[in-house]
Design an enzyme around this catalytic site. Structure first.
Site, mmCIF file in Angstrom:
data_model
loop_
_atom_site.group_PDB
_atom_site.id
_atom_site.type_symbol
_atom_site.label_atom_id
_atom_site.label_comp_id
_atom_site.label_asym_id
_atom_site.label_seq_id
_atom_site.Cartn_x
_atom_site.Cartn_y
_atom_site.Cartn_z
ATOM 1 C CE LYS A 113 -38.743 -22.969 -11.332
ATOM 2 N NZ LYS A 113 -37.811 -22.387 -12.262
ATOM 3 C CE LYS A 196 -38.276 -15.825 -8.530
ATOM 4 N NZ LYS A 196 -36.945 -15.855 -9.046
ATOM 5 C CE LYS A 199 -35.722 -13.894 -16.876
ATOM 6 N NZ LYS A 199 -35.336 -15.066 -16.062
HETATM 7 N N1 AQP Z 1 -38.324 -10.806 -8.322
HETATM 8 C C1 AQP Z 1 -37.015 -10.769 -8.217
HETATM 9 N N2 AQP Z 1 -36.424 -9.891 -7.367
HETATM 10 C C2 AQP Z 1 -35.080 -9.842 -7.250
HETATM 11 N N3 AQP Z 1 -34.226 -10.598 -7.960
HETATM 12 C C3 AQP Z 1 -34.763 -11.476 -8.834
HETATM 13 N N4 AQP Z 1 -34.204 -12.357 -9.682
HETATM 14 C C4 AQP Z 1 -35.190 -13.010 -10.341
HETATM 15 N N5 AQP Z 1 -36.386 -12.569 -9.949
HETATM 16 C C5 AQP Z 1 -36.166 -11.610 -9.013
HETATM 17 C C6 AQP Z 1 -32.772 -12.542 -9.841
HETATM 18 O O1 AQP Z 1 -32.466 -12.375 -11.215
HETATM 19 C C7 AQP Z 1 -31.349 -13.193 -11.559
HETATM 20 C C8 AQP Z 1 -31.618 -13.923 -12.825
HETATM 21 O O2 AQP Z 1 -32.721 -14.764 -12.636
HETATM 22 P P1 AQP Z 1 -32.946 -16.001 -13.583
HETATM 23 O O3 AQP Z 1 -33.257 -15.544 -14.938
HETATM 24 O O4 AQP Z 1 -31.798 -16.922 -13.478
HETATM 25 O O5 AQP Z 1 -34.148 -16.836 -13.041
HETATM 26 P P2 AQP Z 1 -35.158 -16.720 -11.894
HETATM 27 O O6 AQP Z 1 -34.544 -16.359 -10.590
HETATM 28 O O7 AQP Z 1 -35.945 -17.976 -11.925
HETATM 29 O O8 AQP Z 1 -35.994 -15.463 -12.415
HETATM 30 P P3 AQP Z 1 -37.459 -15.412 -12.940
HETATM 31 O O9 AQP Z 1 -37.675 -14.075 -13.498
HETATM 32 O O10 AQP Z 1 -38.432 -15.869 -11.891
HETATM 33 O O11 AQP Z 1 -37.463 -16.453 -14.149
HETATM 34 P P4 AQP Z 1 -38.342 -17.717 -14.421
HETATM 35 O O12 AQP Z 1 -39.759 -17.244 -14.307
HETATM 36 O O13 AQP Z 1 -37.987 -18.122 -15.823
HETATM 37 O O14 AQP Z 1 -37.980 -18.765 -13.419
HETATM 38 C C9 AQP Z 1 -31.095 -14.119 -10.367
HETATM 39 O O15 AQP Z 1 -29.960 -13.645 -9.659
HETATM 40 C C10 AQP Z 1 -32.337 -13.978 -9.543
HETATM 41 O O16 AQP Z 1 -32.082 -14.174 -8.146
#
Ligand code: AQP
Length: 334
Positions: A113, A196, A199
């Site tokens: 990041k 992956k 969001k």
């Molecule tokens: N693509 C994914 N497939 C499976 N699991 C996923 N998780 C996130 N993306 C996937 C799991 O969701 C939980 C919560 O995630 P988070 O909100 O803490 O943040 P993250 O992992 O950073 O998810 P995002 O959607 O990619 O958010 P942003 O874009 O804001 O960084 C975790 O258990 C994660 O493993």
């Protein structure tokens, strides 16, 4: 006692990856008898990326409503927002004093990041895993459901717990174990099978949101990247076809079938046929969740009340842990 702690960032609302990779398992863990379950909307973590204050507050409420809609039951789990319990920030500071900088600089997520801009990256981005350790250990969490991407941070939580226990000659914090569930699915972007689903991806076509309606889900799957070949009949035929593999995995996770069973049904079919079936199964799972979420959002007072009650329950567990930590470290209790 075995206690699960897990969190999700209110950076936007939940997508299918969060649901199939994490939150669906949260519901299963809550429904089993083995664990006490604590689930947290980690709004302090969301601040490591720039957030519009009005949108952030809306996302905290929407995400909470979605967690309720998918089956998190505030009578059986503690559901709250991280910023409601000041102990998270306080314990993070105490832990930052037993965490060498080198441990944090090595974290893959920080390196990804911050990229080459490490000097201008915010301290919160570097300190993120210290706050995560505080989130878990404030409740003496023993098990944390984690995906691949969070394994390194959980290792660090164990290192921090051990560093604290050793420095003060106590056996106070548990070393939390990863809770890996067989049914968790890593869901990839619909636009690029090597990334992956996320969001924060700029393109909304890269993800299925839990609030998408049937037409939007159909459109997103129709536009999802694929290759020109029909689906293979064997799992081995998915090698080097990440987009096909992803759609098959999503179908399997939603329909409760393994890859072999999905390919036995659709092997040889063109993507146009498969995408239609995928849309049907996704709509069948997501439409009731979206409906329930909209019903809950019509009464924001209810969502706020759930968070308030959850925050009180969480604070009651956290307070003695924080006070004892302060005692061990030689601080005066407030
Ligand atoms: N693509 C994914 N497939 C499976 N699991 C996923 N998780 C996130 N993306 C996937 C799991 O969701 C939980 C919560 O995630 P988070 O909100 O803490 O943040 P993250 O992992 O950073 O998810 P995002 O959607 O990619 O958010 P942003 O874009 O804001 O960084 C975790 O258990 C994660 O493993």
């Amino acid at each position: 006692m075995k206690r699960i702690f897990s969190g999700i960032q209110p950076t936007h609302n939940m997508h299918l990856g969060n649901y199939l990779g994490a939150v669906r398992n949260w519901v299963a863990l809550q429904d089993g008898a083995e664990f006490e379950t604590i689930y947290c909307v980690v709004d302090l973590h969301a601040l490591t990326q720039p957030q519009d204050p009005v949108e952030l507050r809306a996302h905290i409420r929407e995400l909470t409503a979605t967690l309720l809609a998918v089956g998190i039951d505030p009578e059986r789990s503690i559901l709250f927002a991280q910023s409601q319990v000041p102990g998270h920030s306080e314990l993070a500071w105490l832990f930052s004093c037993v965490t060498p900088l080198g441990w944090l600089r090595r974290m893959t997520q920080f390196k990804d990041k911050a990229g080459k801009q490490q000097d201008t990256a915010m301290h919160g981005l570097l300190a993120y895993p210290v706050l995560m350790a505080a989130d878990i250990l404030l409740y003496k969490g023993t098990h944390v459901p984690v995906g691949e991407d969070q394994k390194q941070h959980l290792e660090l939580t164990r290192d921090i717990a051990q560093s604290f226990n050793q420095r003060y000659g106590v056996d106070f914090f548990p070393l939390p174990e990863p809770q890996i569930l067989g049914s968790a699915t890593r869901v990839m972007s619909l636009r690029d099978g090597s990334k992956k689903m996320s969001k924060s991806d700029e393109s909304d076509y890269s993800r299925i949101n839990m609030t998408d309606d049937a037409d939007t889900i159909a459109l997103k799957f129709r536009r999802a990247k694929t290759d020109p070949e029909p689906l293979p009949t064997e799992a081995a035929g998915l090698a080097s076809r990440p987009e096909a593999e992803n759609l098959v995995a999503i179908y399997g996770a939603l329909a409760g079938k393994d890859v072999g069973a999905v390919l036995a049904e659709f092997g040889g079919a063109p993507f146009s046929t498969f995408k239609g079936a995928l849309t049907d199964v996704a709509v069948a799972v997501l439409a009731p969740i979206g409906g329930e979420m909209r019903r809950l959002m019509a009464d924001p007072g209810h969502v706020d009340a759930v968070l308030r009650r959850g925050g009180e329950k969480a604070a009651a567990i956290a307070a003695p842990v924080l006070a004892e930590t302060q005692d061990i470290m030689g601080l005066l209790r407030p």
